[in-house]
Design a protein around this motif. Structure first.
Motif, PDB file in Angstrom:
ATOM      1  N   CYS A 118       9.585 -14.002  -2.207  1.00  0.00           N
ATOM      2  CA  CYS A 118       8.501 -13.022  -2.112  1.00  0.00           C
ATOM      3  C   CYS A 118       7.238 -13.624  -2.713  1.00  0.00           C
ATOM      4  CB  CYS A 118       8.864 -11.737  -2.844  1.00  0.00           C
ATOM      5  SG  CYS A 118      10.242 -10.870  -2.109  1.00  0.00           S
ATOM      6  N   TYR A 119       6.218 -13.799  -1.891  1.00  0.00           N
ATOM      7  CA  TYR A 119       4.960 -14.372  -2.353  1.00  0.00           C
ATOM      8  C   TYR A 119       3.904 -13.320  -2.662  1.00  0.00           C
ATOM      9  CZ  TYR A 119       6.944 -18.775  -0.803  1.00  0.00           C
ATOM     10  OH  TYR A 119       7.748 -19.869  -0.656  1.00  0.00           O
ATOM     11  N   ASP A 120       4.185 -12.052  -2.396  1.00  0.00           N
ATOM     12  CA  ASP A 120       3.269 -10.956  -2.713  1.00  0.00           C
ATOM     13  C   ASP A 120       3.872 -10.135  -3.843  1.00  0.00           C
ATOM     14  OD1 ASP A 120       1.434 -11.596  -0.730  1.00  0.00           O
ATOM     15  OD2 ASP A 120       2.385 -10.301   0.762  1.00  0.00           O
ATOM     16  N   ASP A 121       3.028  -9.651  -4.753  1.00  0.00           N
ATOM     17  CA  ASP A 121       3.558  -8.805  -5.814  1.00  0.00           C
ATOM     18  C   ASP A 121       3.790  -7.386  -5.279  1.00  0.00           C
ATOM     19  OD1 ASP A 121       1.083  -7.392  -5.997  1.00  0.00           O
ATOM     20  OD2 ASP A 121       0.313  -8.869  -7.407  1.00  0.00           O
ATOM     21  N   ALA A 122       4.424  -6.561  -6.100  1.00  0.00           N
ATOM     22  CA  ALA A 122       4.830  -5.220  -5.659  1.00  0.00           C
ATOM     23  C   ALA A 122       3.640  -4.350  -5.267  1.00  0.00           C
ATOM     24  CB  ALA A 122       5.649  -4.537  -6.746  1.00  0.00           C
ATOM     25  N   SER A 123       2.501  -4.504  -5.947  1.00  0.00           N
ATOM     26  CA  SER A 123       1.347  -3.666  -5.610  1.00  0.00           C
ATOM     27  C   SER A 123       0.819  -3.997  -4.216  1.00  0.00           C
ATOM     28  CB  SER A 123       0.245  -3.810  -6.657  1.00  0.00           C
ATOM     29  OG  SER A 123      -0.283  -5.115  -6.651  1.00  0.00           O
ATOM     30  N   VAL A 124       0.854  -5.257  -3.831  1.00  0.00           N
ATOM     31  CA  VAL A 124       0.407  -5.654  -2.491  1.00  0.00           C
ATOM     32  C   VAL A 124       1.374  -5.114  -1.436  1.00  0.00           C
ATOM     33  CG1 VAL A 124      -0.013  -7.634  -0.973  1.00  0.00           C
ATOM     34  CG2 VAL A 124      -0.795  -7.695  -3.339  1.00  0.00           C
ATOM     35  N   VAL A 125       2.669  -5.224  -1.708  1.00  0.00           N
ATOM     36  CA  VAL A 125       3.676  -4.708  -0.762  1.00  0.00           C
ATOM     37  C   VAL A 125       3.524  -3.200  -0.615  1.00  0.00           C
ATOM     38  CG1 VAL A 125       6.157  -4.396  -0.379  1.00  0.00           C
ATOM     39  CG2 VAL A 125       5.288  -6.596  -1.176  1.00  0.00           C
ATOM     40  N   ARG A 126       3.326  -2.493  -1.745  1.00  0.00           N
ATOM     41  CA  ARG A 126       3.123  -1.030  -1.683  1.00  0.00           C
ATOM     42  C   ARG A 126       1.893  -0.674  -0.867  1.00  0.00           C
ATOM     43  NH1 ARG A 126       4.707  -0.950  -6.947  1.00  0.00           N
ATOM     44  NH2 ARG A 126       2.587  -1.094  -7.699  1.00  0.00           N
ATOM     45  N   ARG A 127       0.797  -1.392  -1.098  1.00  0.00           N
ATOM     46  CA  ARG A 127      -0.450  -1.110  -0.374  1.00  0.00           C
ATOM     47  C   ARG A 127      -0.250  -1.296   1.129  1.00  0.00           C
ATOM     48  NH1 ARG A 127      -4.010  -4.704   1.207  1.00  0.00           N
ATOM     49  NH2 ARG A 127      -3.344  -6.248  -0.292  1.00  0.00           N
ATOM     50  N   LYS A 128       0.425  -2.367   1.521  1.00  0.00           N
ATOM     51  CA  LYS A 128       0.638  -2.634   2.951  1.00  0.00           C
ATOM     52  C   LYS A 128       1.596  -1.621   3.576  1.00  0.00           C
ATOM     53  CE  LYS A 128      -0.294  -7.594   2.677  1.00  0.00           C
ATOM     54  NZ  LYS A 128       0.299  -8.945   2.806  1.00  0.00           N
ATOM     55  N   LEU A 129       2.645  -1.243   2.845  1.00  0.00           N
ATOM     56  CA  LEU A 129       3.582  -0.239   3.371  1.00  0.00           C
ATOM     57  C   LEU A 129       2.887   1.115   3.505  1.00  0.00           C
ATOM     58  CD1 LEU A 129       6.867  -1.091   1.413  1.00  0.00           C
ATOM     59  CD2 LEU A 129       6.357  -1.562   3.810  1.00  0.00           C
ATOM     60  N   ASN A 130       2.083   1.488   2.509  1.00  0.00           N
ATOM     61  CA  ASN A 130       1.342   2.756   2.591  1.00  0.00           C
ATOM     62  C   ASN A 130       0.354   2.737   3.744  1.00  0.00           C
ATOM     63  OD1 ASN A 130       2.430   4.419   0.549  1.00  0.00           O
ATOM     64  ND2 ASN A 130       1.370   3.219  -1.008  1.00  0.00           N
ATOM     65  N   LYS A 131      -0.239   1.587   4.018  1.00  0.00           N
ATOM     66  CA  LYS A 131      -1.170   1.472   5.147  1.00  0.00           C
ATOM     67  C   LYS A 131      -0.436   1.700   6.463  1.00  0.00           C
ATOM     68  CE  LYS A 131      -4.808  -1.538   7.016  1.00  0.00           C
ATOM     69  NZ  LYS A 131      -4.799  -0.902   8.283  1.00  0.00           N
ATOM     70  N   LEU A 132       0.766   1.149   6.585  1.00  0.00           N
ATOM     71  CA  LEU A 132       1.571   1.392   7.789  1.00  0.00           C
ATOM     72  C   LEU A 132       1.851   2.881   7.962  1.00  0.00           C
ATOM     73  CD1 LEU A 132       4.393  -1.320   7.966  1.00  0.00           C
ATOM     74  CD2 LEU A 132       2.582  -0.918   9.613  1.00  0.00           C
ATOM     75  N   LEU A 133       2.171   3.541   6.850  1.00  0.00           N
ATOM     76  CA  LEU A 133       2.495   4.966   6.920  1.00  0.00           C
ATOM     77  C   LEU A 133       1.274   5.816   7.248  1.00  0.00           C
ATOM     78  CD1 LEU A 133       4.894   5.231   3.854  1.00  0.00           C
ATOM     79  CD2 LEU A 133       5.516   5.371   6.271  1.00  0.00           C
ATOM     80  N   THR A 134       0.123   5.488   6.682  1.00  0.00           N
ATOM     81  CA  THR A 134      -1.060   6.317   6.902  1.00  0.00           C
ATOM     82  C   THR A 134      -1.728   6.044   8.247  1.00  0.00           C
ATOM     83  OG1 THR A 134      -2.447   4.749   5.693  1.00  0.00           O
ATOM     84  CG2 THR A 134      -1.573   6.620   4.468  1.00  0.00           C
ATOM     85  N   ASP A 135      -1.596   4.819   8.774  1.00  0.00           N
ATOM     86  CA  ASP A 135      -2.212   4.499  10.065  1.00  0.00           C
ATOM     87  C   ASP A 135      -1.457   5.094  11.238  1.00  0.00           C
ATOM     88  OD1 ASP A 135      -4.152   3.124   8.756  1.00  0.00           O
ATOM     89  OD2 ASP A 135      -3.486   1.129   9.377  1.00  0.00           O
ATOM     90  N   LYS A 136      -0.237   5.533  11.001  1.00  0.00           N
ATOM     91  CA  LYS A 136       0.589   6.144  12.055  1.00  0.00           C
ATOM     92  C   LYS A 136       0.725   5.228  13.268  1.00  0.00           C
ATOM     93  CE  LYS A 136       1.390  10.041   9.958  1.00  0.00           C
ATOM     94  NZ  LYS A 136       2.701  10.311   9.434  1.00  0.00           N
ATOM     95  N   GLN A 137       0.929   3.949  13.009  1.00  0.00           N
ATOM     96  CA  GLN A 137       1.158   3.001  14.088  1.00  0.00           C
ATOM     97  C   GLN A 137       2.583   3.157  14.599  1.00  0.00           C
ATOM     98  OE1 GLN A 137       0.440  -0.855  12.457  1.00  0.00           O
ATOM     99  NE2 GLN A 137      -1.713  -0.488  12.086  1.00  0.00           N
ATOM    100  N   ASN A 138       2.819   2.703  15.821  1.00  0.00           N
ATOM    101  CA  ASN A 138       4.160   2.737  16.373  1.00  0.00           C
ATOM    102  C   ASN A 138       4.988   1.593  15.809  1.00  0.00           C
ATOM    103  OD1 ASN A 138       3.546   4.921  17.940  1.00  0.00           O
ATOM    104  ND2 ASN A 138       3.361   3.784  19.835  1.00  0.00           N
ATOM    105  N   ILE A 139       6.281   1.850  15.646  1.00  0.00           N
ATOM    106  CA  ILE A 139       7.215   0.795  15.284  1.00  0.00           C
ATOM    107  C   ILE A 139       7.307  -0.113  16.506  1.00  0.00           C
ATOM    108  CG2 ILE A 139       9.591   0.269  14.660  1.00  0.00           C
ATOM    109  CD1 ILE A 139       9.718   3.091  13.404  1.00  0.00           C
ATOM    110  N   PRO A 140       7.154  -1.428  16.350  1.00  0.00           N
ATOM    111  CA  PRO A 140       7.186  -2.321  17.518  1.00  0.00           C
ATOM    112  C   PRO A 140       8.460  -2.141  18.343  1.00  0.00           C
ATOM    113  CG  PRO A 140       6.458  -3.525  15.595  1.00  0.00           C
ATOM    114  CD  PRO A 140       6.898  -2.173  15.120  1.00  0.00           C
ATOM    115  N   GLY A 141       8.286  -2.026  19.642  1.00  0.00           N
ATOM    116  CA  GLY A 141       9.411  -1.863  20.552  1.00  0.00           C
ATOM    117  C   GLY A 141       9.850  -0.431  20.751  1.00  0.00           C
ATOM    118  N   THR A 142       9.201   0.525  20.077  1.00  0.00           N
ATOM    119  CA  THR A 142       9.561   1.934  20.223  1.00  0.00           C
ATOM    120  C   THR A 142       8.294   2.767  20.379  1.00  0.00           C
ATOM    121  OG1 THR A 142       9.429   2.516  17.872  1.00  0.00           O
ATOM    122  CG2 THR A 142      11.518   1.604  18.641  1.00  0.00           C
ATOM    123  N   THR A 143       8.491   4.042  20.614  1.00  0.00           N
ATOM    124  CA  THR A 143       7.356   4.965  20.660  1.00  0.00           C
ATOM    125  C   THR A 143       7.289   5.789  19.380  1.00  0.00           C
ATOM    126  OG1 THR A 143       8.730   6.610  21.771  1.00  0.00           O
ATOM    127  CG2 THR A 143       7.413   5.145  23.168  1.00  0.00           C
TER     128      THR A 143
END
Length: 185
Positions: free
Chosen positions: A79-104
């Motif tokens: 893991c080259y990113d610390d936990a705060s960076v991983v949390r920020r990126k995961l929260n961004k995925l959740l708030t952007d409401k993007q589709n999971i790749p390969g699904t709707t």
């Protein structure tokens, strides 16, 4: 003895508290500028971003983002990113409401947890989380609420969240950040 005179009651026109709206009405035919309603915008109007050449090659080579191999050392992905960076990126995925790749389906905490469990079943358990079946939605939620650079760094959600984000970065053709490149040295 004289009684004091009674005060006259304030009318609605005199009292600003009773009448919060202005007395003037907008003129007919006047238009007011308003911001576009992003939340209720038509889903078809949003254009799909073009894939980079590298992303197109990766997606042609692998059917699923989960199949992308990552470099492992002693059976674990570093893991080259610390936990705060991983949390920020995961929260961004959740708030952007993007589709999971390969699904709707959109990214949700339970969907993200299922994706992490799927990654663990494909890659095998990590030594420090040998008895774990991947992060549950509850443990993922707990990890996302932590604070600080390494808050929740001992959680399976940190490790599998990093693996998920790394595979998504490669799948979408994203570049590594400067901090990430410095951490790899």
């Amino acid at each position: 003895m004289k009684m004091p005179k009674a005060r006259a009651l304030a009318t609605k026109d005199d009292n600003a508290r009773v009448s919060p709206y202005s007395k003037s009405k907008p003129a007919k035919g006047s238009t007011t500028k308003s911001t576009p309603d992003k939340e209720n915008a038509d889903a078809k109007s949003t254009s799909k971003p073009k894939l980079s050449k590298a992303a197109a090659e990766i997606q042609a080579q692998y059917n699923d983002f989960r199949d992308i191999p990552l470099a492992e050392f002693d059976g674990e992905v570093p893991c080259y990113d610390d936990a705060s960076v991983v949390r920020r990126k995961l929260n961004k995925l959740l708030t952007d409401k993007q589709n999971i790749p390969g699904t709707t389906k959109k990214w949700t905490q339970s969907g993200m947890s299922k994706e992490m469990e799927e990654l663990e079943s494909r890659m095998g358990a990590v030594e420090c989380h040998r008895n774990s079946t991947g992060p549950s939605p509850r443990s993922l939620g707990t990890f996302l609420k932590k604070k600080g650079k390494m808050g929740g760094g001992d959680s399976p959600a940190y490790y599998w969240g990093y693996v998920l984000l790394e595979k998504l970065r490669i799948w979408e053709g994203g570049k590594k950040s400067k901090a990430r490149e410095e951490a790899e040295i």
